[in-house]
Design an enzyme around this catalytic site. Structure first.
Site, PDB file in Angstrom:
ATOM      1  CG  ASP A   1      -6.611  33.303   3.292  1.00 19.00           C
ATOM      2  OD1 ASP A   1      -6.230  32.170   3.628  1.00 19.00           O
ATOM      3  OD2 ASP A   1      -7.524  33.494   2.469  1.00 19.00           O
TER       4      ASP A   1
ATOM      5  CE1 TYR B   1     -14.418  24.876   3.643  1.00 24.48           C
ATOM      6  CE2 TYR B   1     -16.446  24.135   4.713  1.00 24.48           C
ATOM      7  CZ  TYR B   1     -15.808  24.796   3.671  1.00 24.48           C
ATOM      8  OH  TYR B   1     -16.551  25.382   2.682  1.00 24.48           O
TER       9      TYR B   1
ATOM     10  CD  GLN C   1      -5.673  24.595   6.779  1.00 24.46           C
ATOM     11  OE1 GLN C   1      -4.631  25.225   6.592  1.00 24.46           O
ATOM     12  NE2 GLN C   1      -6.429  24.188   5.777  1.00 24.46           N
ATOM     13  NE  ARG C   2     -13.850  27.887   6.596  1.00 25.58           N
ATOM     14  CZ  ARG C   2     -14.217  28.039   5.335  1.00 25.58           C
ATOM     15  NH1 ARG C   2     -13.345  28.505   4.455  1.00 25.58           N
ATOM     16  NH2 ARG C   2     -15.440  27.746   4.941  1.00 25.58           N
TER      17      ARG C   2
ATOM     18  CB  THR D   1      -9.398  36.752   6.374  1.00 24.96           C
ATOM     19  OG1 THR D   1      -8.829  35.796   5.479  1.00 24.96           O
ATOM     20  CG2 THR D   1      -8.373  37.831   6.628  1.00 24.96           C
TER      21      THR D   1
END
Length: 418
Positions: free
Chosen positions: A141, A295, A297-298, A139
């Site tokens: 996060d 998106y 960022q990931r 994740t």
């Protein structure tokens, strides 16, 4: 020699390195002579008996997965309820597992995925079916409990810190006659880990980001605007990084997108940067620019953290090893053993201690004024973005990513009507 098939699936938002975990899972299983099937689009693929035969992929393709972003086998946001509430789904899942002689189930995802893997282990136990379930952490996060960090976070954190540093140079150059304030929106529903990573872009109080808004601190507009004005008066310009999950004191999201909730029960967020930019412009009369990387960022594999990439592969490999040892209902987690030099190892943690437990950004990591990170946070975060793991590039100047064949396995059961 171990017998039976291993079923691998991905869940939730993908990351720049989730396929690195998948590559490690398949490579390690192949070395142990274990057949690997992948569920197309996570648990949905398992329920639909929409399974992929990874043996149809070449060794080169599986190696290339390690530097390819996205989710090679698809993903989904579906959370199974209790065995009593979702009994039909569980019975269908069990039928699919039996039909394909699945004895190992590896679910690569975040908090809700850990919960699903744990529930599937309980299902197998209730029906006396020999199945080993492993959760594989992932994740951006960074909010999974027990593990020091979550694969996927380090690369997103590196992208964030680099982007903020580069954008800050742009703003500084234009501030005399143009943009005075720049607002960058970072992912993070309830935990401010990714917004905090932006703090690595600067070293001193006058370096960007000048203001970080954490979901762990209630948003106070009056104080925020006063802080922006203070920074602009002192520095000449201001860079703000805001977590998408910042809330008012009464618990309302500042950026509730009004899109309802997903199947995980999460409110759709997005737009906090544009909202803050509007308030700064209207109340302070300053020219503002804002960005919503979302998106990006990931998915930014081109600037992945080497630490993150190595950890993503390590948890994938360990997941297979744990499964073959019969370590049921566990997750391979990262344990930091030293800050300087940075060292870590992989251990097994019970899924029951991971599922539905959220790791918030620690109060001691937030600066006393509430708008930045402490040295303690910097010590934790900095090693996670260290090193580069560039993908190979083609003559066209673009990264060379792989697209798998994803050949479907022949179905053995009636179509699922759920």
């Amino acid at each position: 020699m171990a017998s039976g098939t291993l079923l691998y699936a991905q869940s939730g938002g993908v990351t720049a390195v989730i396929n690195a975990s998948a590559s490690a899972v398949i490579t390690e299983a192949r070395a142990r002579k274990i057949k690997v099937l992948a569920a197309r689009n996570g648990i949905l693929g398992a329920l639909r008996e929409d399974l992929i035969d990874t043996s149809k992929e070449s060794a080169a393709a599986i190696r290339a997965l390690a530097h390819t972003p996205g989710g090679a086998f698809g993903s989904c946001r579906v959370k199974l309820k209790s065995l009593e509430a979702d009994r039909a789904k569980y019975e269908r899942l069990l039928a699919v597992l039996k039909a394909h002689d699945v004895r190992y189930f590896l679910y690569n995802g975040g908090n809700d995925s850990a919960d699903t893997a744990w529930k599937v282990s309980q299902l197998a136990q209730a029906f006396d079916y020999p199945l080993t379930c492993i959760g594989v952490p992932k994740t951006v996060d960074n909010d999974l409990a027990v593990t020091d960090t979550c694969p996927g976070f380090g690369s997103a954190a590196k992208y964030t810190a680099v982007s903020v540093r580069e954008a800050a140079l742009d703003v500084a150059a234009m501030a005399e006659t143009s943009t005075k304030v720049f607002v960058y929106e970072a992912m993070g529903r309830h935990a401010g880990w990714l917004a905090a990573a932006a703090g690595l872009a600067g070293q001193s109080p006058d370096d960007a980001p000048h203001i970080i808004l954490f979901p762990e601190r209630a948003y106070d507009e009056t104080q925020f605007l006063a802080q922006v004005k203070k920074v602009v008066d002192r520095v000449g310009w201001c860079v703000v990084v805001a977590s998408e999950g910042i809330q008012h004191a009464d618990g309302r999201f500042v950026a509730d997108a009004g899109g309802g909730k997903d199947s995980f029960g999460h409110t759709q967020l997005g737009g906090v940067a544009s909202y803050l930019a509007g308030r700064v412009k209207d109340q302070l009369g300053l020219k503002v620019h804002w960005t919503l990387p979302d998106y990006l960022q990931r998915s930014a594999r081109h600037i992945a953290s080497k630490t993150d990439w190595e950890q993503a592969q390590a948890v994938g490999k360990a997941a297979v090893q744990f499964a073959l040892k019969g370590q049921n209902a566990v997750m391979p987690v990262i344990v930091r053993t030293s800050d300087a030099p940075f060292r870590w190892k992989i251990e097994a943690a019970p899924l029951s201690k991971v599922a539905n437990h959220e790791k918030k950004f620690p109060p001691g990591f937030i600066r006393k004024d509430g708008y930045g990170i402490t040295d303690k946070a910097r010590t934790y975060l900095q090693p996670l973005i260290r090193g580069e793991a560039y993908p190979p590039y083609g003559t066209d100047g673009l990264p060379k990513y792989v697209a798998l064949k994803n050949v479907a396995v022949k179905k053995k059961l009636p179509a699922w009507e759920g």
